[in-house]
Design a protein around this motif. Sequence first.
Motif, PDB file in Angstrom:
ATOM      1  N   ASN A 179       0.838  -1.203   0.000  1.00  0.00           N
ATOM      2  CA  ASN A 179       0.000   0.000   0.000  1.00  0.00           C
ATOM      3  C   ASN A 179       0.873   1.252   0.000  1.00  0.00           C
ATOM      4  O   ASN A 179       2.044   1.211   0.384  1.00  0.00           O
ATOM      5  CB  ASN A 179      -0.902   0.018   1.239  1.00  0.00           C
ATOM      6  CG  ASN A 179      -1.897  -1.118   1.240  1.00  0.00           C
ATOM      7  OD1 ASN A 179      -2.893  -1.094   0.523  1.00  0.00           O
ATOM      8  ND2 ASN A 179      -1.629  -2.149   2.048  1.00  0.00           N
ATOM      9  N   THR A 230      -4.890  -3.960   0.572  1.00  0.00           N
ATOM     10  CA  THR A 230      -3.718  -4.014  -0.309  1.00  0.00           C
ATOM     11  C   THR A 230      -4.030  -3.325  -1.628  1.00  0.00           C
ATOM     12  O   THR A 230      -5.194  -3.260  -2.056  1.00  0.00           O
ATOM     13  CB  THR A 230      -3.261  -5.469  -0.549  1.00  0.00           C
ATOM     14  OG1 THR A 230      -1.944  -5.464  -1.117  1.00  0.00           O
ATOM     15  CG2 THR A 230      -4.204  -6.230  -1.470  1.00  0.00           C
ATOM     16  N   THR A 232      -3.867  -0.166  -2.370  1.00  0.00           N
ATOM     17  CA  THR A 232      -4.603   1.085  -2.265  1.00  0.00           C
ATOM     18  C   THR A 232      -3.695   2.207  -1.773  1.00  0.00           C
ATOM     19  O   THR A 232      -2.559   1.977  -1.366  1.00  0.00           O
ATOM     20  CB  THR A 232      -5.816   0.935  -1.331  1.00  0.00           C
ATOM     21  OG1 THR A 232      -6.703   2.056  -1.503  1.00  0.00           O
ATOM     22  CG2 THR A 232      -5.406   0.847   0.129  1.00  0.00           C
ATOM     23  N   GLU A 233      -4.216   3.425  -1.818  1.00  0.00           N
ATOM     24  CA  GLU A 233      -3.492   4.586  -1.318  1.00  0.00           C
ATOM     25  C   GLU A 233      -4.302   5.226  -0.194  1.00  0.00           C
ATOM     26  O   GLU A 233      -5.521   5.383  -0.319  1.00  0.00           O
ATOM     27  CB  GLU A 233      -3.210   5.611  -2.420  1.00  0.00           C
ATOM     28  CG  GLU A 233      -4.414   6.151  -3.165  1.00  0.00           C
ATOM     29  CD  GLU A 233      -4.895   5.242  -4.282  1.00  0.00           C
ATOM     30  OE1 GLU A 233      -6.127   5.229  -4.538  1.00  0.00           O
ATOM     31  OE2 GLU A 233      -4.067   4.547  -4.886  1.00  0.00           O
TER      32      GLU A 233
END
Length: 243
Positions: A179, A230, A232-233
């Motif tokens: 991430n 997981t 992702t931001e």
Amino acid sequence: MGRLNGKVIVVTGGARGMGAQHVRRMVEEGAKVVATDILEDDGKELEKELGNNVHFIKHDVTKAEDWEMVIQETEKAFGPINVLVNNAGIDISEIDLEDYPEETYRKVIDVNQISVFLGMKHVAPSMKKAEEGSIVNISSLAGIIGAYKKGAYTASKFAVRGMTKAAALELGEFGVRVNSVHPGFIRTPMTEHLINDELVSAFPLKRAGEPEEVTNVVLFLASDESSYVTGTELVIDGGLSAQ
């Protein structure tokens, strides 16, 4: 307390500033941490301050051979690596596009982007041995929206965001989560001179962020609390990019 019990963690750029804060909190939460940096004196002081649960390694994040050494020394000291925080990075003052030196551009890309690639590449086998892992790549708000006259910085931080997603797709089957974290205006010695009432009035939360608010997100991603997160931001910008 104890959110990171038993975890072995590597934090780059961990000798001072926000990186050192991440290291301190991770030790408090039960982790064994390898802090790496080119700032050897600061790193040794942090190691002395925090005791046996921290090991400092002098480390140029742009060099593959240094990464190989860090992985080997970490496994020797503490065992397979559970968490990597790619925190090391640099910023450059505003430069007009037509005046931007190629050498400077490449340096920013090397430190902010290539280092993240090298870190993920070299830590993956260790995490596979551990049969779990969390890679936390520190990007920036400039990886979500552009930053004025910061072409290389913006490019590098957007790249980190994309690299994170690609690695998450590839490593998920091995139990490794990846991430990215995107801080906006965080109150640090480097940003204090930029923060004023006029600036923060544009933020929905009407204030700058505090360093511990970034650390809290990093801890969440490092811990098992984020076990289904997981690719992702997570943006820490007081709502600035929502406008």
